[in-house]
Enzyme design. Structure first.
Site, PDB file in Angstrom:
ATOM      1  N   HIS A   1      -1.002  44.949 -43.376  1.00 47.95           N
ATOM      2  CA  HIS A   1      -2.126  43.612 -44.424  1.00 47.95           C
ATOM      3  C   HIS A   1      -1.305  42.762 -43.907  1.00 47.95           C
ATOM      4  O   HIS A   1      -0.632  42.057 -43.726  1.00 47.95           O
ATOM      5  CB  HIS A   1      -1.929  44.346 -45.811  1.00 47.95           C
ATOM      6  CG  HIS A   1      -2.761  45.613 -46.118  1.00 47.95           C
ATOM      7  ND1 HIS A   1      -2.495  45.416 -47.139  1.00 47.95           N
ATOM      8  CD2 HIS A   1      -3.600  46.296 -45.311  1.00 47.95           C
ATOM      9  CE1 HIS A   1      -3.656  46.626 -47.589  1.00 47.95           C
ATOM     10  NE2 HIS A   1      -3.640  47.169 -46.450  1.00 47.95           N
TER      11      HIS A   1
ATOM     12  N   GLU B   1      -1.397  39.834 -45.402  1.00 53.08           N
ATOM     13  CA  GLU B   1      -0.114  38.662 -46.643  1.00 53.08           C
ATOM     14  C   GLU B   1       1.070  39.491 -46.107  1.00 53.08           C
ATOM     15  O   GLU B   1       2.590  39.232 -46.020  1.00 53.08           O
ATOM     16  CB  GLU B   1       0.086  39.756 -47.972  1.00 53.08           C
ATOM     17  CG  GLU B   1      -0.670  38.910 -48.773  1.00 53.08           C
ATOM     18  CD  GLU B   1      -2.736  40.168 -48.625  1.00 53.08           C
ATOM     19  OE1 GLU B   1      -3.787  39.934 -48.725  1.00 53.08           O
ATOM     20  OE2 GLU B   1      -3.430  40.918 -47.490  1.00 53.08           O
TER      21      GLU B   1
END
Length: 155
Positions: free
Chosen positions: A78, A80
């Site tokens: 992901h 993040e």
């Protein structure tokens, strides 16, 4: 064109970063910021050196896995997570930083952000993950949705 405020400036960067995503389902970008300075960026895609989903397909898509579930089946990292990984890789402290992300973080990313010492999450698009919201609230991390200022036009 008017000079963008800091939130608009960093969220536009996150949008640009998301354009590098190799995910077939959702393009997400993240920018870690501290004291109005960009620390790292991240987008969602396959780990370094591995084939992208565009090349090998998406197992979640092929098996009709509902959004927000079974994250472990995804070969991608992901946005993040990649932003936090980049900070670790290059030895950059992100304690008390703000993350600008184009999509509300999932619970997996939320746990990483909390443990990394992120102080604030600014997100653009919503994502249904009640446990993520619960953990962020309990942790005391500030969370707010980015609002486009009326005087600023989005590109």
């Amino acid at each position: 064109m008017a000079r963008p405020d800091n939130d608009t400036y960093f969220m536009r960067m996150a949008d640009l970063v998301s354009s590098r995503s190799t995910c077939l389902r959702r393009q997400v970008g993240a920018v870690l910021v501290k004291e109005k300075r960009v620390l790292t960026t991240g987008y969602n895609g396959a780990p370094k050196g591995l084939k992208h989903c565009a090349e090998v397909g998406c197992v979640r898509q092929q098996n009709n896995i509902e959004s927000g579930t079974r994250h472990e089946l995804c070969r991608g990292v992901h946005a993040e997570q990649n932003a936090v990984i980049q900070a670790a890789y290059f030895g950059v402290s992100i304690k008390d930083a703000t993350i600008y992300t184009t999509t509300y973080p999932c619970v997996m990313c939320t746990k990483i952000l909390v443990n990394a010492g992120i102080r604030e999450v600014v997100y653009k698009d919503d994502y249904v993950d009640p446990l993520s919201r619960e953990i962020l609230e309990e942790s005391g991390v500030s969370v707010r949705r980015y609002q486009v200022p009326l005087e600023i036009e989005e590109p």
